[in-house]
Design an enzyme around this catalytic site. Structure first.
Site, PDB file in Angstrom:
ATOM      1  N   GLU A  89      64.239  27.125  12.098  1.00  0.00           N
ATOM      2  CA  GLU A  89      63.802  28.043  12.322  1.00  0.00           C
ATOM      3  C   GLU A  89      64.736  29.086  12.222  1.00  0.00           C
ATOM      4  O   GLU A  89      65.201  29.954  12.533  1.00  0.00           O
ATOM      5  CB  GLU A  89      62.970  28.885  14.110  1.00  0.00           C
ATOM      6  CG  GLU A  89      61.695  28.324  14.594  1.00  0.00           C
ATOM      7  CD  GLU A  89      61.038  28.631  15.836  1.00  0.00           C
ATOM      8  OE1 GLU A  89      62.242  29.248  16.564  1.00  0.00           O
ATOM      9  OE2 GLU A  89      60.518  28.523  16.046  1.00  0.00           O
TER      10      GLU A  89
ATOM     11  N   GLU B 222      56.277  22.300  17.571  1.00  0.00           N
ATOM     12  CA  GLU B 222      56.024  23.840  18.693  1.00  0.00           C
ATOM     13  C   GLU B 222      55.132  24.756  18.981  1.00  0.00           C
ATOM     14  O   GLU B 222      54.605  24.926  17.960  1.00  0.00           O
ATOM     15  CB  GLU B 222      57.372  24.554  18.842  1.00  0.00           C
ATOM     16  CG  GLU B 222      58.377  23.547  19.124  1.00  0.00           C
ATOM     17  CD  GLU B 222      59.845  24.645  19.205  1.00  0.00           C
ATOM     18  OE1 GLU B 222      59.737  25.682  19.306  1.00  0.00           O
ATOM     19  OE2 GLU B 222      60.895  24.397  18.471  1.00  0.00           O
TER      20      GLU B 222
HETATM   21  O1  LIG Z   1      60.775  30.786  23.258  1.00  0.00           O
HETATM   22  C1  LIG Z   1      60.331  29.534  22.996  1.00  0.00           C
HETATM   23  C2  LIG Z   1      60.534  28.679  21.760  1.00  0.00           C
HETATM   24  C3  LIG Z   1      62.554  28.308  22.394  1.00  0.00           C
HETATM   25  O2  LIG Z   1      62.919  27.662  23.142  1.00  0.00           O
HETATM   26  C4  LIG Z   1      62.868  27.171  21.593  1.00  0.00           C
HETATM   27  O3  LIG Z   1      63.918  26.612  21.127  1.00  0.00           O
HETATM   28  C5  LIG Z   1      62.623  27.980  20.311  1.00  0.00           C
HETATM   29  O4  LIG Z   1      62.431  27.311  18.620  1.00  0.00           O
HETATM   30  C6  LIG Z   1      61.147  27.964  19.905  1.00  0.00           C
HETATM   31  N1  LIG Z   1      60.513  29.313  17.982  1.00  0.00           N
HETATM   32  C7  LIG Z   1      59.954  29.976  19.172  1.00  0.00           C
HETATM   33  C8  LIG Z   1      58.504  31.535  17.954  1.00  0.00           C
HETATM   34  C9  LIG Z   1      60.185  32.192  17.458  1.00  0.00           C
HETATM   35  C10 LIG Z   1      60.311  33.318  18.640  1.00  0.00           C
HETATM   36  C11 LIG Z   1      61.546  32.832  19.102  1.00  0.00           C
HETATM   37  C12 LIG Z   1      62.376  33.589  19.449  1.00  0.00           C
HETATM   38  C13 LIG Z   1      62.292  34.926  19.773  1.00  0.00           C
HETATM   39  C14 LIG Z   1      60.845  35.209  19.345  1.00  0.00           C
HETATM   40  C15 LIG Z   1      60.272  34.057  18.528  1.00  0.00           C
HETATM   41  C16 LIG Z   1      60.101  30.276  20.764  1.00  0.00           C
HETATM   42  N2  LIG Z   1      60.546  29.429  20.989  1.00  0.00           N
END
Ligand SMILES: OC[C@@H]1[C@@H](O)[C@H](O)[C@@H](O)c2[nH]c(CCc3ccccc3)c[n+]21
Length: 446
Positions: free
Chosen positions: A166, A351
């Site tokens: 990401e 994910e």
């Molecule tokens: O937020 C849940 C997970 C994280 O724990 C992972 O490390 C990370 O890869 C991840 N990406 C996303 C979607 C993108 C995002 C991340 C944080 C805040 C907003 C959007 C959600 N998550």
């Protein structure tokens, strides 16, 4: 339950990241990461939570792999702590740090679980950040050298590599809004960090072609962006939001150019780059990872910097604990869009999951029905994309364990397995039981 056929050989697994689960951030000669510094900076994380212990996975990895096997997992997406392997970020290798990942991969393989390795999941060595980090053009070489250390050690046992997790979050969170490490709030730094992340990705893919014999790709987060109304201002803001999150990274990789809207988004802060950068960034990749959670609904708002649009879920939308709208159709649409825009290369959902208000453990059970429903609807959405002809090859649920949700600390839980952070006791939730049935039936139980 409707029977949902997934392709034979579809890869079912789960995903985690080093700093969120390992603990022992400085053990055995590891070098501190920017998350070690950020989480120990007062006010940066909820309750001052840090990854000092997390899920203690650095020490408990063998039991966690056993738990994956009991759930029938076929794959496991993990990330490497760069500073554990290269304490100074480059130069000397810390054999004990490298040894952890060597043992983890062997333990996974011994249990019939395929390891998918992400080289960078946000935990830059502090030593490199002190030299400019993602703002220093040399980081492309630093990253490629680190990647080569990992290829030499693990390639062959690891057959699917991802360079970055990401890049959008790394820059939007770490350089623009300051919500994530290294906590900068700088419009001019943001596109520079983005460009250097892409150059580093290209350099690591190029290094892989010189000595790797398997597959390498990148993992991106994509949210389909819908206008809040048919007001032209909302539609224009939605295009900018889509370019900024969804096309800013894959367009340079596949087309050798940034989306035209980026100049509008960043204005005078948008730099020009030399042609050789785009040649490096455009290295051919073998697969794409999609992290999908929700869609975005964009409302024009001049104060919502830098896109000029804010996210505004529609009235009545059902939200998860992180405020993300439940919108499984967006997963189907995104997978179809990726194939149509970037070509028919193998896609993995790397994910997908949700933070829900889990009920307390009762009688050894966590009855997280909301998460079961989330997984069921999103697996159905993946199946719809496959039926529409998209070459989706696997699904990794986020996450195997409740873990450190970055700045939100341990206050938000995404795990299908509950972790009692006082005792480190793991307890599979109902969603883990459901997922085990899904895997055993190759999607039939979804
Ligand atoms: O937020 C849940 C997970 C994280 O724990 C992972 O490390 C990370 O890869 C991840 N990406 C996303 C979607 C993108 C995002 C991340 C944080 C805040 C907003 C959007 C959600 N998550």
């Amino acid at each position: 339950m409707t029977r949902r056929e997934f392709p034979k050989g579809f890869l079912w697994g789960s995903a985690t990241a080093a700093y969120q689960i390992e603990g022992s951030p400085l053990a055995d000669g590891a070098g501190a990461s920017i998350w070690q510094r950020f989480s120990h900076t007062p006010g940066k994380t909820v309750n001052g939570d840090t990854g000092d212990i997390a899920c203690d996975h650095y020490r408990r990895y063998a039991d966690d792999v056993k738990l994956m096997r009991e759930l029938g997992m076929q794959a496991y997406r993990f990330s490497v702590g760069w500073g554990r392997v290269l304490p100074d970020g480059n130069g000397r290798v810390n054999e004990k740090g490298l040894g952890f990942y060597d043992r983890l991969v062997d333990t996974l393989l011994e249990n019939g679980i395929e390891p998918l390795c992400t080289l960078y999941h946000w935990d830059l060595p502090e030593a490199l950040d002190n030299r400019g980090g993602w703002l220093n053009p040399d980081i492309a070489n630093w990253f490629a050298d680190y990647a080569s250390v990992m290829y030499r050690k693990l390639d062959g046992r690891v057959k699917k590599w991802a360079t970055l997790n990401e890049p959008w979050v790394v820059t939007d969170g770490g350089y623009l809004h300051g919500a994530l490490a290294p906590g900068h709030e700088n419009l001019f730094e943001t596109p520079i960090a983005s460009h250097h992340l892409l150059r580093a990705h290209g350099a690591a893919v190029k290094a892989y072609r010189a000595e790797g014999k398997n597959q390498i790709g990148i993992v991106v987060n994509i949210e389909p962006k819908h206008p809040a109304s048919d007001d032209p201002a909302d539609i224009a803001a939605t295009k900018r939001a889509d370019a900024y999150m969804n096309r800013q990274y894959l367009d340079p990789i596949f087309f050798g150019r940034y989306p035209g809207e980026m100049k509008e988004v960043f204005g005078e802060a948008w730099p020009e780059w030399p042609a050789e950068d785009y040649a490096l960034i455009q290295q051919k990749i073998d697969w794409l990872g999609l992290n999908y959670y929700t869609r975005g609904v964009t409302k024009a708002d001049p104060k919502a910097w830098p896109v000029g649009g804010r996210n505004e879920p529609p009235k009545g939308a059902v939200l998860t604990e992180t405020g993300w709208e439940l919108f499984p159709k967006g997963l189907t649409d995104t997978l179809v869009w990726m194939k149509e825009r970037y070509g028919d290369l193998p896609l993995y959902v790397t994910e997908n999951g949700a933070a829900m208000k889990d009920p307390p453990i009762a009688g050894g059970r966590v009855q997280d029905q909301h998460r079961v429903d989330y997984l069921r609807t999103h697996l159905s959405a993946v199946n719809d994309a496959i039926k529409a002809g998209v070459d989706v090859r696997g699904y990794m649920v986020w996450s195997l364990l409740d873990n450190l949700e970055w700045s939100l600390g341990y206050s938000k839980t995404f795990g299908i397995v509950h972790v009692d952070f006082k005792t480190q006791q793991r307890t599979p939730k109902d969603s883990a039981r459901f997922y085990a049935e899904v895997i055993a039936s190759n999607g039939g139980a979804a």
